[in-house]
Write a protein that holds these residues in place. Sequence first.
Motif, PDB file in Angstrom:
ATOM      1  N   VAL A   1      14.708   4.969  -5.159  1.00 19.88           N
ATOM      2  CA  VAL A   1      13.939   5.897  -4.306  1.00 19.88           C
ATOM      3  C   VAL A   1      13.722   7.409  -4.851  1.00 19.88           C
ATOM      4  N   GLY A   2      12.482   7.796  -4.613  1.00 24.64           N
ATOM      5  CA  GLY A   2      12.243   9.375  -5.229  1.00 24.64           C
ATOM      6  C   GLY A   2      11.488  10.013  -3.887  1.00 24.64           C
ATOM      7  N   TYR A   3      11.646  11.270  -3.977  1.00 28.31           N
ATOM      8  CA  TYR A   3      10.782  12.082  -3.025  1.00 28.31           C
ATOM      9  C   TYR A   3       9.057  12.025  -3.333  1.00 28.31           C
ATOM     10  N   ILE A   4       8.363  11.800  -2.208  1.00 36.73           N
ATOM     11  CA  ILE A   4       7.234  12.239  -2.200  1.00 36.73           C
ATOM     12  C   ILE A   4       6.784  13.724  -1.962  1.00 36.73           C
ATOM     13  N   LYS A   5       6.509  14.414  -3.009  1.00 39.31           N
ATOM     14  CA  LYS A   5       6.427  15.952  -2.718  1.00 39.31           C
ATOM     15  C   LYS A   5       4.850  16.281  -2.699  1.00 39.31           C
TER      16      LYS A   5
ATOM     17  N   SER B   1      10.045   6.301   1.214  1.00 46.38           N
ATOM     18  CA  SER B   1      10.500   7.382   0.491  1.00 46.38           C
ATOM     19  C   SER B   1      10.479   8.805   1.430  1.00 46.38           C
ATOM     20  N   PRO B   2      11.493   9.690   1.164  1.00 48.19           N
ATOM     21  CA  PRO B   2      11.528  10.980   1.964  1.00 48.19           C
ATOM     22  C   PRO B   2      10.075  11.832   1.698  1.00 48.19           C
ATOM     23  N   ILE B   3       9.824  12.800   2.463  1.00 46.34           N
ATOM     24  CA  ILE B   3       8.730  13.470   2.110  1.00 46.34           C
ATOM     25  C   ILE B   3       9.104  14.933   2.229  1.00 46.34           C
ATOM     26  N   ASN B   4       8.633  15.639   1.176  1.00 48.32           N
ATOM     27  CA  ASN B   4       8.931  17.033   0.869  1.00 48.32           C
ATOM     28  C   ASN B   4       7.540  17.739   1.040  1.00 48.32           C
ATOM     29  N   ILE B   5       7.321  18.689   1.686  1.00 53.25           N
ATOM     30  CA  ILE B   5       6.279  19.491   1.729  1.00 53.25           C
ATOM     31  C   ILE B   5       6.285  21.081   1.648  1.00 53.25           C
ATOM     32  N   GLU B   6       5.779  21.502   0.886  1.00 47.67           N
ATOM     33  CA  GLU B   6       5.758  22.813   0.418  1.00 47.67           C
ATOM     34  C   GLU B   6       4.248  23.522   0.599  1.00 47.67           C
TER      35      GLU B   6
ATOM     36  N   ARG C   1       0.661  -1.203  -0.016  1.00 51.57           N
ATOM     37  CA  ARG C   1       0.015  -0.103  -0.077  1.00 51.57           C
ATOM     38  C   ARG C   1       0.908   1.175  -0.041  1.00 51.57           C
ATOM     39  N   GLY C   2       0.647   2.294  -1.172  1.00 55.23           N
ATOM     40  CA  GLY C   2       1.389   3.224  -0.965  1.00 55.23           C
ATOM     41  C   GLY C   2       2.778   3.142  -1.384  1.00 55.23           C
ATOM     42  N   GLY C   3       3.216   2.063  -1.771  1.00 50.95           N
ATOM     43  CA  GLY C   3       4.674   1.811  -2.327  1.00 50.95           C
ATOM     44  C   GLY C   3       4.761   2.434  -3.776  1.00 50.95           C
ATOM     45  N   MET C   4       6.025   3.253  -3.616  1.00 48.81           N
ATOM     46  CA  MET C   4       6.462   4.031  -4.814  1.00 48.81           C
ATOM     47  C   MET C   4       7.617   3.565  -5.503  1.00 48.81           C
ATOM     48  N   SER C   5       8.644   3.029  -4.488  1.00 52.51           N
ATOM     49  CA  SER C   5      10.117   2.645  -4.812  1.00 52.51           C
ATOM     50  C   SER C   5       9.760   1.308  -5.378  1.00 52.51           C
ATOM     51  N   LYS C   6      10.924   1.157  -6.404  1.00 53.65           N
ATOM     52  CA  LYS C   6      10.904  -0.160  -7.095  1.00 53.65           C
ATOM     53  C   LYS C   6      12.548  -0.754  -6.866  1.00 53.65           C
ATOM     54  N   SER C   7      12.617  -1.938  -7.070  1.00 53.72           N
ATOM     55  CA  SER C   7      13.919  -2.751  -7.057  1.00 53.72           C
ATOM     56  C   SER C   7      14.771  -2.037  -7.994  1.00 53.72           C
ATOM     57  N   ILE C   8      16.104  -1.747  -7.544  1.00 55.71           N
ATOM     58  CA  ILE C   8      17.167  -1.531  -8.742  1.00 55.71           C
ATOM     59  C   ILE C   8      17.480  -2.542  -9.314  1.00 55.71           C
ATOM     60  N   ALA C   9      17.373  -3.714  -8.727  1.00 57.30           N
ATOM     61  CA  ALA C   9      17.667  -4.763  -9.377  1.00 57.30           C
ATOM     62  C   ALA C   9      16.786  -5.221 -10.701  1.00 57.30           C
ATOM     63  N   GLU C  10      15.496  -5.116 -10.266  1.00 57.31           N
ATOM     64  CA  GLU C  10      14.512  -5.252 -11.199  1.00 57.31           C
ATOM     65  C   GLU C  10      14.348  -4.258 -12.231  1.00 57.31           C
TER      66      GLU C  10
ATOM     67  N   LEU D   1      22.985   6.111 -13.793  1.00 56.55           N
ATOM     68  CA  LEU D   1      22.782   5.485 -15.011  1.00 56.55           C
ATOM     69  C   LEU D   1      21.250   5.078 -15.257  1.00 56.55           C
ATOM     70  N   LEU D   2      20.493   4.473 -14.142  1.00 56.48           N
ATOM     71  CA  LEU D   2      19.389   3.997 -14.258  1.00 56.48           C
ATOM     72  C   LEU D   2      18.392   4.997 -14.312  1.00 56.48           C
ATOM     73  N   ARG D   3      18.606   6.018 -13.425  1.00 54.61           N
ATOM     74  CA  ARG D   3      17.688   7.379 -13.372  1.00 54.61           C
ATOM     75  C   ARG D   3      17.784   8.078 -14.774  1.00 54.61           C
ATOM     76  N   TYR D   4      18.872   8.193 -15.473  1.00 53.79           N
ATOM     77  CA  TYR D   4      18.934   8.876 -16.871  1.00 53.79           C
ATOM     78  C   TYR D   4      18.345   7.764 -17.779  1.00 53.79           C
ATOM     79  N   ALA D   5      18.337   6.454 -17.504  1.00 53.17           N
ATOM     80  CA  ALA D   5      17.892   5.621 -18.547  1.00 53.17           C
ATOM     81  C   ALA D   5      16.209   5.746 -18.637  1.00 53.17           C
ATOM     82  N   ILE D   6      15.792   5.714 -17.409  1.00 49.29           N
ATOM     83  CA  ILE D   6      14.306   5.961 -17.102  1.00 49.29           C
ATOM     84  C   ILE D   6      13.797   7.381 -17.463  1.00 49.29           C
ATOM     85  N   GLY D   7      14.581   8.326 -17.153  1.00 52.14           N
ATOM     86  CA  GLY D   7      14.104   9.686 -17.207  1.00 52.14           C
ATOM     87  C   GLY D   7      14.174   9.863 -18.606  1.00 52.14           C
ATOM     88  N   PHE D   8      15.096   9.607 -19.432  1.00 50.47           N
ATOM     89  CA  PHE D   8      15.179  10.090 -20.915  1.00 50.47           C
ATOM     90  C   PHE D   8      15.212   9.236 -22.078  1.00 50.47           C
TER      91      PHE D   8
END
Length: 284
Positions: free
Chosen positions: A168-172, A119-124, A1-10, A46-53
């Motif tokens: 892992v990414g922020y929950i903003k 995941s860390p939480i950022n509130i604004e 429930r509420g899971g946003m992170s995904k395994s780096i290996a997967e 590398l993975l962040r750039y592969a997924i992001g772009f």
Amino acid sequence: RGGMSKSIAELMAQHQSLVDAMRAELAPIFSQSSVVGSGQYHDIWLLRYAIGFGGKGDPKQPCEKFRKMVEYRVKYGLDDIRKKMEGGMKPHEFPGYNEAHNGFVLSFDLGSGRARDGSPINIEATPKHKFADLFAIPPDLYDLYVIHNLEWHAFLLDTISVQTGNLVGYIKIMDLEGCGMGQLKWVYRWQGHSKDRRERLGVEILECYPECFAKIAVVNSPSFWGTIWSMIKGYFPQRTAEKVQVISNKAKSVEALLQLIAPEVLPLHLGGQYDGEWRMLPTA
């Protein structure tokens, strides 16, 4: 429930061919930036750039963005800044921290805890910012603050990712309660300042930190949110913009946030039970 992170290996297995192509293409520049070019964070970046772009599996765009990121890191000494953070440097020691946080109403990493998936939480609380004070900060000082700020967030995410084995990414959370039409003038000012900073730094700085947000929840949004979003959407990487969820109804906002964050962690004003200080306060 509420899971946003995904395994780096997967994720690595899913994007292996693209990451391998990027690794081969970028090999000559890895020595220029030790944090992203080697060591425990190498595959994560590398993975962040592969997924992001690399949405179409073509390494051209993620490699171009990665090169620009390395140039940025070398030019502004980001590896040295990262070493200071690893040695204990805290946000209140950043250049421009006090000036910025006299104007901001936000958290870096919510002190009451993390999201249900870690995941860390950022509130604004954006409408409560003292925009006149923020725009009065000298540009060079504010640039230094932004550079340190974004590197801190990446440092935190890298650390958690290594510890958990998940990307892992922020929950903003952007709380727009109290936002009025009169504040649109600050959005126009923000546009101008963002363009100026891009020209000064020579880079689209958010593209140097892709996939740092798992989800962005815009809550208590006003009826004219569409106007605001049309003005600012272009300043975010496409993948980041796609993660924005806008919720105007108060009850639905609380329901959505509680799916991600336990009530004892979520601040009271957002429908949770935590009634302590949640903001990142300025220090003397």
